[in-house]
Design a protein around this motif. Sequence first.
Motif, mmCIF file in Angstrom:
data_model
loop_
_atom_site.group_PDB
_atom_site.id
_atom_site.type_symbol
_atom_site.label_atom_id
_atom_site.label_comp_id
_atom_site.label_asym_id
_atom_site.label_seq_id
_atom_site.Cartn_x
_atom_site.Cartn_y
_atom_site.Cartn_z
ATOM 1 N N ALA A 134 48.016 23.195 -37.395
ATOM 2 C CA ALA A 134 46.880 23.428 -36.506
ATOM 3 C C ALA A 134 47.125 24.600 -35.574
ATOM 4 C CB ALA A 134 46.589 22.176 -35.687
ATOM 5 N N GLU A 162 38.316 28.944 -25.838
ATOM 6 C CA GLU A 162 37.084 28.983 -26.626
ATOM 7 C C GLU A 162 37.269 28.275 -27.967
ATOM 8 O OE1 GLU A 162 35.888 33.070 -26.797
ATOM 9 O OE2 GLU A 162 35.451 33.125 -24.641
ATOM 10 N N SER A 163 38.186 28.799 -28.759
ATOM 11 C CA SER A 163 38.365 28.227 -30.097
ATOM 12 C C SER A 163 39.164 26.922 -30.037
ATOM 13 C CB SER A 163 39.109 29.225 -30.971
ATOM 14 O OG SER A 163 40.425 29.377 -30.491
ATOM 15 N N ASP A 164 39.231 26.234 -31.166
ATOM 16 C CA ASP A 164 40.040 25.015 -31.259
ATOM 17 C C ASP A 164 41.492 25.311 -30.920
ATOM 18 O OD1 ASP A 164 37.805 23.731 -31.999
ATOM 19 O OD2 ASP A 164 38.346 23.475 -34.124
ATOM 20 N N LYS A 165 41.966 26.434 -31.459
ATOM 21 C CA LYS A 165 43.358 26.793 -31.216
ATOM 22 C C LYS A 165 43.619 27.020 -29.732
ATOM 23 C CE LYS A 165 44.522 28.347 -35.748
ATOM 24 N NZ LYS A 165 45.268 29.195 -36.625
ATOM 25 N N ASP A 166 42.657 27.670 -29.079
ATOM 26 C CA ASP A 166 42.792 27.876 -27.633
ATOM 27 C C ASP A 166 42.966 26.538 -26.921
ATOM 28 O OD1 ASP A 166 42.304 30.508 -28.136
ATOM 29 O OD2 ASP A 166 40.272 30.540 -27.327
ATOM 30 N N HIS A 167 42.145 25.568 -27.329
ATOM 31 C CA HIS A 167 42.203 24.269 -26.658
ATOM 32 C C HIS A 167 43.539 23.583 -26.870
ATOM 33 C CE1 HIS A 167 37.821 24.605 -26.029
ATOM 34 N NE2 HIS A 167 38.089 23.823 -24.999
ATOM 35 N N LEU A 168 44.023 23.652 -28.096
ATOM 36 C CA LEU A 168 45.333 23.054 -28.364
ATOM 37 C C LEU A 168 46.410 23.746 -27.534
ATOM 38 C CD1 LEU A 168 45.187 22.623 -32.255
ATOM 39 C CD2 LEU A 168 44.997 20.840 -30.506
#
Length: 678
Positions: A134, A162-168
């Motif tokens: 991920a 912003e992106s999913d990766k940013d959130h992780l």
Amino acid sequence: MSDLVNGLNPAQKNAVLTESGPLLILAGAGTGKTRVVTFRIAHLIRNGIKPERILAVTFTNKAANEMKSRVTQLIGARRETTPEVSTFHSLCVRILRRHIEKLGYRPRFTIYARGQQETLARQVLRAVNIPTAALKPSEFLWRVGAWKNRGVPPENAINDAESDKDHLAAAAFRRYEQELKNRNAVDFDDLLIKVDQLLSEFEDVRKQEAGRFDHVMVDEYQDTNGTQYRIVQALAKDHQNLCVVGDDDQSIYGWRGAEVEHILRFSTDWPSAVVVRLEENYRSTDAILQLSNRLIAHNKLRSDKTLLPSRPNGDKPQIHQYRDEVEEAREVILDIKRRMDRDEFEPRDYAILFRTNEQPRAFESELRRVGLPYVLIGGMSFFDRREVQDIIAYLRAIDDPDEETGLLRIINTPPRGIGPKTVETLLGTAVQRGESVWKVMQDDEIVSSTGPKAASAIRNLAKLINVFREMAANKEKSFVDMLRELLSAIQYKVEIDRLYEKPEDRDARWAAIEEVVNELGAFEQKKGKRAKLSRFIDNLTLNDLDSTTEKENQLKRNAIALMTYHASKGLEFRCVYMVGMEEDILPHKRSVEADGAAIEEERRLCYVGMTRAEDRLTMTLALTRRRWGKSRETNPSRFLFEIMGMSDNPHAAAKRPKSQRRKPGRAGKTTGKKRKKA
Ligand code: ATP
Ligand code: MG
């Protein structure tokens, strides 16, 4: 005074003779900005300013070394003190060593270089249950770096995601910071951030640090980020003797948070600033300059500048296209060899510039094949090499075994029978007890519980470390002798032979180790009795090597330079080869996807490359290039079309049937016909 400024034009002279107050030199490539800084330092020293009261900040260690030696040439080597010429990072290390306790760290903090950062990132991501699929450690660190450089603290990162990766990444960011602190460690970005924090929160620290200097100068000011900007302000605001030089067209670190705004806003920040513009380019021939100017004119965001040639005419820059990256490398090297055989220039007059770290490999092997001397600068840094890291980890473990990164890296390197399970047991116990792994390794009960083979391996390692710790402490032997003994004790040569089959690989790896030994020797010689292992490790981590050491040798050595565009900033070479002039390389794939401002930055990068050339500029591209093992067709870089003054939109070209694609220019040698249709 007068003889010193003789070699300067009136505008340069004006800048050198402006001895105090804020001063901005905003000028194009090759106009003598760095020369002015150097002469100004020399001029101030001649006028009685103590050398050590002058701070000059450069962007790379290489630039710092060059500036130091140029100043020495100008003022003579017989002075006792020298001006402090350093990079932001090494300046900050020194400040942190003096004051980091104020931020709750112990003064012997560790600096995590890329490799250690990745190890930590991996552990953190595992701890917070984020699978590598991920979010890769490198992707995580890239985001963390961006946040840190923009001054976004962990608690605010989530708002920025912003992106999913940013959130992780945002979710793991706090843990990462915590872990660094637990280990009494800072990463590269922290070096600047912590100093910024110290200077803004502790006025006494700021006063003390600012008080060390009467003059501050910053080269390549267009690439300062917010943190660096504030550090400069804090150091210079009392005396206001701040001289900054730069070129907004060469701002190439936007991705690291640099803001070209800082240089454009200088006169507002310092209302009494004297602004000097330099317009004459002394470096490149008119032929090269014309094309460079034509390229950069495509950028929308730039301040208006004039750049005039002082060297008329010159050879027309060339564009060559080749079938694939193998042929590209072969032909470029052949071209260099032919020229050198004709005795035109020396190896050190040549530079091969590239955008990505995969590119130099093919050139390196060609250079080796034909036997031309070369040095690879930047890109994969010396420190990032596996074997160098291993040795540093040993030195770290010897210096301070409680500091985990060193110990954990070497615990089974070379393999000694302490498997992952055993390491887990040791680590688990350490975490549980709140002790270091090193402490746990002394606990016989735990050690015995790992089984006879592992237990004896652990005991042997502990013994080894203790022997060398003692050796380092009592200083009967030099560090160099100690390191030599260590290398043979751990049989590192055998390990290299085990890992690498090809003799040339083995040689190269072993040569890197030798380089570490040489570094240590030079360091020891310079520091005498004051030599400390921890300090040496710092220096090496920062790649901040002293006079007689690698970097300087590289410059002195008569060798062809291979480096990235980023590393080439500020330098000059008689012949420059810009290789891989293709879409997705220059401009880089990431920037092509992001478009807009990102493309402008790539264009500046291209401009930086072109303006490194004094006499000859050659650009090359491969019509197919292997990526992840597969050969793929490429598209010529849009910048080539712009340089050639073609109105063709390369994107449109890419969409037309391949047979109708235009070549970007009259290539001196074209093997495109051989290109197979996919
Ligand atoms: P960059 O933007 O690439 O950093 P720069 O503006 O810092 O370039 P320098 O590296 O200082 O430029 O100078 C470029 C070249 O021009 C150097 O070789 C320098 O010695 C030469 N040069 C600068 N000024 C003069 C001058 N007045 N007379 C002769 N040569 C000069
Ligand atoms: Mg310069």
